[in-house]
Design an enzyme around this catalytic site. Structure first.
Site, short mmCIF file in Angstrom:
data_model
loop_
_atom_site.label_atom_id
_atom_site.label_comp_id
_atom_site.label_asym_id
_atom_site.label_seq_id
_atom_site.Cartn_x
_atom_site.Cartn_y
_atom_site.Cartn_z
CG ASP A 1 -1.96 1.03 1.27
OD1 ASP A 1 -2.82 0.96 0.39
OD2 ASP A 1 -1.95 1.91 2.15
CD GLU B 1 -2.28 2.61 -3.54
OE1 GLU B 1 -3.38 3.11 -3.77
OE2 GLU B 1 -1.80 2.54 -2.39
C1 NOJ Z 1 -4.63 2.93 -0.66
C2 NOJ Z 1 -5.79 2.02 -0.49
O1 NOJ Z 1 -6.05 1.40 -1.73
C3 NOJ Z 1 -6.94 2.85 -0.01
O2 NOJ Z 1 -8.13 2.12 0.02
C4 NOJ Z 1 -6.61 3.40 1.35
O3 NOJ Z 1 -7.62 4.29 1.78
C5 NOJ Z 1 -5.28 4.14 1.35
N1 NOJ Z 1 -4.24 3.46 0.62
C6 NOJ Z 1 -4.78 4.32 2.75
O4 NOJ Z 1 -4.34 3.07 3.23
#
Ligand code: NOJ
Length: 550
Positions: A204, A241
């Site tokens: 993440d 990500e």
């Molecule tokens: C990215 C995640 O995909 C999202 O759902 C989340 O709110 C944020 N990171 C914070 O963890």
């Protein structure tokens, strides 16, 4: 470097499927999906052709951010079951030929995590420096990721009497990942889940995770993490990500050996895809693919159509974003953070089956590995009146009975209501589509099967072929003597496309990979294809001596 032994680089040709236990299948009928429910649907997923599950955060959490606010990194939320159930799922998935990755969310914890509780209340605690504390917020703050909810990234904590940093919601304090003690704890978390049998992590918020106090990116830390995952598990993948322009994003793959993230989602390609759809012109996508950086052979792009968040359009220009908004999110309530759309694909395309099929065909044919979000295989829509990102997080629609077959509990007990209206379970559900050979489910299963027979999609060289029609993207993927040519028409009306196939001799043939259609190459290797509106084709080029399965 040429990697010829593909067997251990499983992610190069994987089919990922992301689901949240909470909304997948509720086996004990308390209203909340669970590990046992997932265990009972592993055969469904294997039959669909999925090769790797990506489980959204299933850790203990106050769930103020869909589980991305974690209060215990080495546990399972008791609503889903326990660690024993988790291991059963991992083991059964493996038995069905599927791997499993979990979310690694270590940029921040929940404010309910014991580390934060100790950090805020006791200046002498060993956890004090796990977070960034300041007496005063800096004069200039960087933007918060949720600008319509948070006005900055520093928040005053009454207990500590100081400000702490939070890139996301204020209940998600950022960990100080430059602190060696924090790094040790993160390593233990990674080691723990690898020991539980997972095949890696969806990582993440990577740019935030490796950002130092001075705003520098600590790529050395990402290399350290990757090296560690590799030592602990030969098959461990890190799918990151990183929603940045390609020029910045490519650094997150690391050096020419690809020593940082194993995979990254292609956010640029995704956003340009929607611009292309809005314009009914493939050019934005073609340009994105042309500018997509080359990676080390061991790295891979993750292609996706939708995910659990908003459809972010933050990398488009304001005018481009407005074009997409006008086409696909005409109402203000369908938009979020000034940059994204809270809808699923089928309603955005007015449920047009040709266009929906075209988009998924494209996703499975683009160079990289496809990542499906649960429910996409049946064309689920969003819940029109649920606020914000919840709209796309509704229960899986298994059949047209109570609660869409997700749970027998009182509908009030469900985490989110089932979708209503034209995309509700009476119209969109797995059971009906299983028995309908024209359904999206059948088509997606066929696409996955074709993808799995075509390693050139994951491994091959991409070439965009000239068609003379801006609404059509024609691309070829070539790996040694294998070649796949795909055509996708973004326009509602038909086109006749002439393609030039190279290295043709009298025995060269073209075979359709999705349907039984004949093709005739002329002596010069030219091929004429009549495409209907929003049509798509996958063609295998069979050259003499080829033993390919089509
Ligand atoms: C990215 C995640 O995909 C999202 O759902 C989340 O709110 C944020 N990171 C914070 O963890």
């Amino acid at each position: 470097m040429r990697v010829t032994d593909t067997s251990d680089l499983w992610w190069k040709t994987a089919v990922f499927y992301n689901l949240n236990l909470e909304t997948f299948l509720d086996w004990d009928d308390d209203g909340i999906g669970d590990l046992e429910g997932l265990a009972h649907r592993l055969d469904y997923l294997a039959d669909l052709g999925v090769t790797c599950l990506w489980l959204a955060p299933m850790y203990p959490s106050p769930r103020q951010d869909n589980g991305y606010d974690i209060s215990d990194y080495v546990g399972v939320d008791p609503r889903y079951g326990h660690l024993g159930d988790f291991v059963e799922v991992v083991r059964t998935a493996k038995d069905r030929g599927m791997r499993l990755i979990v979310d690694l969310v270590v940029n921040h914890t929940s404010d309910q995590h014991p580390w934060f509780q100790a950090s805020r209340s006791d200046p002498s605690s060993r956890y004090r420096d796990f977070y960034n504390w300041r007496d005063e917020p800096p004069a200039e703050q960087r933007a918060n990721m949720f600008p319509d909810v948070e006005d900055g990234v520093w928040h005053y904590d009454e207990v500590a009497g100081k400000y702490y940093e939070h890139s996301f919601y204020r209940h998600q304090p950022d960990l100080d990942t430059t602190n060696p003690a924090v790094r040790d704890e993160i390593a233990k978390v990674i080691g723990f889940w690898l020991q539980m049998g997972v095949d890696g992590f969806r990582v993440d918020a990577v740019p935030f995770l490796i950002q130092s106090d001075e705003g520098q990116r600590e790529h050395e830390y990402l290399r350290t993490l990757r090296g560690y995952v590799g030592r602990r598990s030969g098959s461990g993948v890190m799918l990151g990500e990183v929603n940045l322009p390609y020029a910045d994003q490519v650094d997150f793959f690391g050096n020419e050996e690809g020593d940082e993230l194993t995979m990254q989602f292609d956010f640029v390609g995704n956003q340009q895809l929607y611009l292309a759809l809005a314009r009914q012109d493939a050019t934005p996508l073609i340009e994105a693919l042309r500018s997509r950086p080359a990676t080390a052979p061991t790295n891979q792009w993750g292609n996706f159509v939708r995910n659990h968040d908003e459809l972010t359009l933050d990398q488009l220009s304001e005018d481009e974003r407005n074009e997409v908004f006008e086409a696909f999110a005409p109402e203000e309530r369908q938009r979020i953070h000034g940059r994204g759309i809270t809808r699923r694909l089928p309603p955005m395309l007015d449920g047009d089956p040709r266009r929906i099929s075209m988009v998924y065909s494209l996703m499975f044919s683009l160079p990289g590995s496809p990542v499906l979000y649960y429910g996409e295989e049946i064309g689920m829509g969003e819940h029109e009146t649920l606020p914000r990102r919840s709209a796309v997080r509704t229960p899986m629609q298994w059949c047209d009975e109570k609660n869409a077959g997700f749970s027998d509990a009182d509908p009030e007990a469900l985490p989110f209501p089932v979708v209503e209206g034209g995309f509700g379970p009476e119209h969109v559900n797995v059971s009906d589509q299983m028995h309908d050979t024209t359904s999206l489910l059948h088509q997606v299963r066929g696409l996955i099967s074709a993808y799995r027979k075509s390693p050139e999609i994951g491994w091959g060289e991409l070439e965009i072929l000239e068609t003379g029609h801006p609404c059509v993207i024609a691309h070829a993927l070539t790996l040694d003597d294998r070649q796949l040519i795909a055509l996708h028409n973004f326009a509602p009306d038909g086109r006749t496309v002439t393609l030039q196939v190279t290295e043709v001799d009298s025995s060269t043939r073209l075979v359709d990979m999705l349907e039984d259609r004949p093709y005739q190459l002329d002596d010069e290797g030219r091929l004429e294809v009549n495409l209907d509106g929003y049509d798509h084709r996958w063609m295998r080029v069979i050259r003499s001596g080829s033993k390919r399965l089509v």
